[in-house]
Design a protein around this motif. Structure first.
Motif, short mmCIF file in Angstrom:
data_model
loop_
_atom_site.label_atom_id
_atom_site.label_comp_id
_atom_site.label_asym_id
_atom_site.label_seq_id
_atom_site.Cartn_x
_atom_site.Cartn_y
_atom_site.Cartn_z
N THR A 57 -7.63 16.79 15.80
CA THR A 57 -7.29 15.98 14.62
C THR A 57 -7.22 16.85 13.38
O THR A 57 -6.39 16.63 12.49
CB THR A 57 -8.33 14.87 14.44
N LEU A 58 -8.08 17.86 13.31
CA LEU A 58 -8.06 18.78 12.17
C LEU A 58 -6.73 19.50 12.07
O LEU A 58 -6.14 19.61 10.98
CB LEU A 58 -9.20 19.78 12.29
N VAL A 59 -6.21 20.01 13.19
CA VAL A 59 -4.96 20.77 13.13
C VAL A 59 -3.77 19.87 12.83
O VAL A 59 -2.70 20.36 12.45
CB VAL A 59 -4.71 21.57 14.44
N GLU A 60 -3.94 18.55 12.98
CA GLU A 60 -2.87 17.63 12.60
C GLU A 60 -2.76 17.51 11.08
O GLU A 60 -1.68 17.36 10.53
CB GLU A 60 -3.11 16.25 13.21
N GLY A 61 -3.90 17.55 10.39
CA GLY A 61 -3.90 17.38 8.95
C GLY A 61 -3.87 18.66 8.16
O GLY A 61 -3.36 18.70 7.03
N LEU A 62 -4.41 19.75 8.71
CA LEU A 62 -4.52 21.00 7.98
C LEU A 62 -3.18 21.55 7.50
O LEU A 62 -3.09 22.07 6.37
CB LEU A 62 -5.24 22.04 8.85
N PHE A 247 -12.07 8.46 12.72
CA PHE A 247 -11.98 7.70 13.97
C PHE A 247 -11.19 8.44 15.02
O PHE A 247 -11.62 8.57 16.17
CB PHE A 247 -11.34 6.33 13.72
N MET A 248 -10.00 8.96 14.64
CA MET A 248 -9.16 9.63 15.62
C MET A 248 -9.82 10.89 16.17
O MET A 248 -9.67 11.22 17.34
CB MET A 248 -7.81 9.99 14.99
N ALA A 249 -10.57 11.59 15.32
CA ALA A 249 -11.22 12.82 15.76
C ALA A 249 -12.24 12.55 16.86
O ALA A 249 -12.48 13.40 17.72
CB ALA A 249 -11.90 13.51 14.58
N LEU A 250 -12.83 11.37 16.82
CA LEU A 250 -13.87 11.03 17.80
C LEU A 250 -13.41 9.97 18.79
O LEU A 250 -14.22 9.43 19.55
CB LEU A 250 -15.12 10.53 17.06
N SER A 251 -12.11 9.67 18.80
CA SER A 251 -11.63 8.55 19.61
C SER A 251 -11.82 8.77 21.11
O SER A 251 -12.13 7.83 21.85
CB SER A 251 -10.15 8.27 19.31
N VAL A 252 -11.63 10.02 21.58
CA VAL A 252 -11.81 10.26 23.01
C VAL A 252 -13.27 10.13 23.43
O VAL A 252 -13.58 9.36 24.35
CB VAL A 252 -11.23 11.64 23.41
N PRO A 253 -14.23 10.82 22.78
CA PRO A 253 -15.63 10.57 23.14
C PRO A 253 -16.08 9.14 22.83
O PRO A 253 -16.95 8.61 23.52
CB PRO A 253 -16.41 11.60 22.29
N TYR A 254 -15.50 8.51 21.80
CA TYR A 254 -15.81 7.10 21.50
C TYR A 254 -15.44 6.21 22.68
O TYR A 254 -16.24 5.38 23.13
CB TYR A 254 -15.04 6.68 20.25
N ALA A 255 -14.22 6.38 23.20
CA ALA A 255 -13.78 5.58 24.34
C ALA A 255 -14.62 5.87 25.57
O ALA A 255 -14.98 4.96 26.33
CB ALA A 255 -12.30 5.83 24.62
N ASP A 256 -14.96 7.14 25.77
CA ASP A 256 -15.69 7.55 26.96
C ASP A 256 -17.16 7.15 26.90
O ASP A 256 -17.70 6.52 27.82
CB ASP A 256 -15.55 9.06 27.13
N ARG A 257 -17.83 7.48 25.79
CA ARG A 257 -19.29 7.34 25.73
C ARG A 257 -19.76 6.02 25.15
O ARG A 257 -20.82 5.51 25.54
CB ARG A 257 -19.87 8.48 24.89
N LEU A 258 -19.01 5.45 24.20
CA LEU A 258 -19.48 4.23 23.55
C LEU A 258 -18.87 2.96 24.14
O LEU A 258 -19.54 1.93 24.20
CB LEU A 258 -19.17 4.29 22.05
#
Length: 418
Positions: A57-62, A247-258
């Motif tokens: 997500t960082l490299v999308e905005g940087l 949200f997008m930066a953590l969306s994959v672990p969010y979907a997986d872990r939460l």
């Protein structure tokens, strides 16, 4: 062929140049959506690290942060069509290198991240030219419907493409899916070449130099800072982008872990596709919202809805509740984005379109998105995924408070540019 009753121009769906511009954006969006799902999954599977995954997500905005100001000046100086085509071709080469490296057995996490960065950097220059090209194609009076048509179908793609990508990830390696994005950039370049309209106005500029570009950047920045509506929309965009990037930066672990839905399959795809549903509704409602309310008022009405829905997404552990809240968040969030883009395009003189729009995007998306991604990755290491989600998404509340205290509260119409 019937014409628009107010402008005398053909309806957008019969405007050949707009159709080509629309096609260029849609095929590029479709490929980018595949990458938006596949690239973080690729990095997550290669590294197993939420912090490294957040770097996607960082490299999308940087790139917007680094190149936003310069790209706008370049787009206002050079031929916009040429800028868009070259950017598309360079993007195809960059993202296409990932599946090639995978097939050769030499793919690394850093290769994937660098390819994502280069692709997004090219898009910054494409975007700077596209912001000025659209008014040249449709005129200022049709910018609202044109943006809704572009973003509305894009939201339909938001709905279907991520879910399809999630299903395909169960059978295909994520690196291979990035080849779809490479092909989409080639198709976009072909569509832009076919646009007949002139995309750049007459230019009377001094020879290009670092000083000349710096002076042109300052003129665009000064217009943005001096215009109360554009300035306020930009600050709101910064705060919303910070929240959305978190949200997008953590969306994959969010979907997986939460939410417990893993990193593939239809439920994983639905987490991303829920934004698409919201975007479709937003694109349908926003033109009607603009007919009933001024653009500043439309922004103020959508902001509190966005803030509350985002907090529900961050705090729930229920897959069903998360998806429903994400739809509501997508509606309000995209309504603010559409309104901001249209307002800025209508309020800005033609010769400043590239600079002002890319500066606005740089400050809102570049700085906001980069800060949100960095903050989410750092805070996740301290507070865990849940704590980081709640902290970063809460910034949406600040956006709503700022909006209602800003000059948008008293503005009613978009000032006509000189």
């Amino acid at each position: 062929m019937s014409a628009d009753s107010t402008t005398g121009a053909p309806p957008l769906h019969r405007d050949r140049d707009f159709r080509r511009f629309w096609l260029a954006r849609q095929v590029s969006i479709a490929g980018t959506l595949v990458t938006a799902v596949a690239l973080p999954v690729l990095v997550y599977r290669l590294s197993g690290s939420p912090s490294l995954t957040a770097l996607v997500t960082l490299v999308e905005g940087l790139p917007y942060l680094l190149f936003g100001l310069v790209s706008g000046a370049v787009a206002d100086r050079l031929d916009r069509r040429r800028v868009m085509v070259v950017a598309d071709l360079a993007s195809a080469l960059a993202i296409g290198s990932v599946p090639l490296a995978h097939e050769l057995g030499v793919l690394t996490v850093w290769h994937a991240l660098v390819a994502g960065f280069v692709t997004q950097a090219c898009f910054v220059f494409f975007d700077g030219a596209a912001f000025g090209a659209l008014p040249a194609i449709v005129g200022r009076d049709r910018l609202g419907p044109a943006n809704s048509a572009i973003w509305g179908f894009g939201s339909l793609l938001d709905l279907g493409v991520p879910m399809l990508a999630g299903v395909l990830l169960a059978a295909l390696h994520p690196a291979l899916l990035l080849g779809v994005d490479a092909l989409s950039f080639l198709a976009s370049a072909a569509a832009v070449v076919g646009i007949a309209a002139r995309l750049s106005g007459a230019r009377d500029l001094p020879p290009i130099s670092a000083r000349a570009v710096a002076d042109e950047v300052r003129v665009g920045l000064r217009f943005l800072l001096d215009h109360p509506g554009v300035r306020s929309q930009t600050v709101i965009g910064f705060l919303q982008s910070l929240s959305g990037a978190g949200f997008m930066a953590l969306s994959v672990p969010y979907a997986d872990r939460l939410l417990g839905v893993g990193t593939s399959g239809w439920r994983f795809g639905a987490v991303f596709a829920a934004w698409g549903i919201g975007g479709v509704v937003a694109a349908t409602l926003t033109p009607r919202l603009h007919r009933r309310f001024s653009m500043p008022r439309a922004t103020l009405l959508a902001l509190p809805v966005s803030a509350v829905a985002g907090l529900v997404v961050a705090t729930t552990s229920s897959f069903a509740v998360a998806v429903v809240a994400m739809v509501g968040w997508g509606i309000a969030y995209q309504a603010v984005v559409l309104t901001s883009i249209t307002y800025r395009q209508q309020a800005t003189p033609e010769h400043l379109l590239g600079r002002v729009n890319t500066t606005g995007r740089m400050l809102s998306f570049g700085v906001g998105w980069t800060s949100g991604a960095l903050g989410a990755g750092a805070v996740a290491g301290l507070l865990g995924t849940r704590g980081a989600m709640v902290a970063i998404v809460s910034v949406g509340v600040l956006a709503a408070v700022y909006g209602w205290l800003s000059p948008l509260r008293t503005l009613r119409e978009v000032p006509v540019p000189a």
